[in-house]
Design a protein around this motif. Structure first.
Motif, PDB file in Angstrom:
ATOM      1  N   PHE A 110      -5.283   6.585  -5.527  1.00  0.00           N
ATOM      2  CA  PHE A 110      -3.825   6.535  -5.485  1.00  0.00           C
ATOM      3  C   PHE A 110      -3.230   7.047  -6.788  1.00  0.00           C
ATOM      4  O   PHE A 110      -2.307   7.873  -6.784  1.00  0.00           O
ATOM      5  CB  PHE A 110      -3.345   5.114  -5.207  1.00  0.00           C
ATOM      6  N   ASP A 121       2.442   6.680   1.361  1.00  0.00           N
ATOM      7  CA  ASP A 121       1.030   6.527   1.047  1.00  0.00           C
ATOM      8  C   ASP A 121       0.557   5.090   0.962  1.00  0.00           C
ATOM      9  O   ASP A 121      -0.664   4.849   0.953  1.00  0.00           O
ATOM     10  CB  ASP A 121       0.714   7.207  -0.290  1.00  0.00           C
ATOM     11  N   ASP A 140      -3.252   0.045  -0.155  1.00  0.00           N
ATOM     12  CA  ASP A 140      -3.485   1.342   0.457  1.00  0.00           C
ATOM     13  C   ASP A 140      -3.369   1.216   1.968  1.00  0.00           C
ATOM     14  O   ASP A 140      -3.984   0.338   2.575  1.00  0.00           O
ATOM     15  CB  ASP A 140      -4.878   1.850   0.079  1.00  0.00           C
TER      16      ASP A 140
END
Length: 204
Positions: A110, A121, A140
């Motif tokens: 990330f 995301d 995530d």
């Protein structure tokens, strides 16, 4: 993977105030997106505190996208290098081997992404203000195996200063950054790791 997670961090803070106003939330997330997407080169020192309270120090070099190097003190004792595809772990006690993990399967993916869009995301678990700090707690949204990350920024001049990783087992570790220098191009050799040749009997 446990060794790799020691690269990341944990710190106790007072309970912050949530940034609940939608316009304020959007503004802060936009500022964080811009900060990361404009950041290319960064270097400095780090202090790492793992879940048991053990501290290690070192220096780091970051080049987005995809590359970061952590050198732990004493120099050569432990080096962690992400080269855009793999995260390589080299330990002094195992000089003839390199542990490798796909970058995309680690929390570093990330931070090192070529373009960051937090709303797209990640699953935003919390966004908080704490005096001169902003805390952004993320998961995530592609894999639960990466655990969760909390990014801690200075404000009003936005700058990443700490991050927290909570692994899938709930263990936490801290990275605290200091002596930061931005914008200086880095030697690309920092992000390469030579894979040792296998030992062959009778060969010199």
């Amino acid at each position: 993977m446990r060794l790799l997670l020691l690269v990341l961090g944990f710190v106790f803070l007072a309970t912050p105030a949530p940034a609940q106003d939608s316009s304020e939330r959007a503004q802060i997330i936009g500022q964080i997106n811009d900060y990361f997407n404009e950041l290319v080169h960064l270097q400095g020192e780090f202090a790492q505190i793992d879940a048991s309270g053990h501290r290690r120090d070192g220096i780091f070099y970051l080049q987005r996208p995809g590359r970061i190097r952590f050198e732990y003190f004493p120099r050569g004792s432990l080096t962690v290098v992400a080269n855009g595809r793999w995260v390589n772990v080299v330990e002094a006690q195992f000089p003839n081997s390199v542990q490798r993990y796909p970058l995309e399967e680690t929390p570093l993916a990330f931070l090192l992404a070529g373009n960051i869009d937090i709303e797209k995301d990640a699953d935003i678990r919390g966004l908080f203000r704490e005096n001169d700090k902003i805390l952004l707690h993320l998961r995530d949204n592609k894999s639960s195996q990466k655990g969760e990350i909390t990014l801690i920024f200075d404000q009003p001049v936005l700058a990443l200063r700490q991050w927290i990783i909570t692994d899938p087992q709930g263990r936490r570790t801290l990275i605290r950054l200091s002596q930061l220098i931005e914008g200086i191009p880095l030697d690309q050799r920092l992000f390469t790791v030579e894979t040792p040749r296998p030992f062959q009997r009778g060969k010199q």
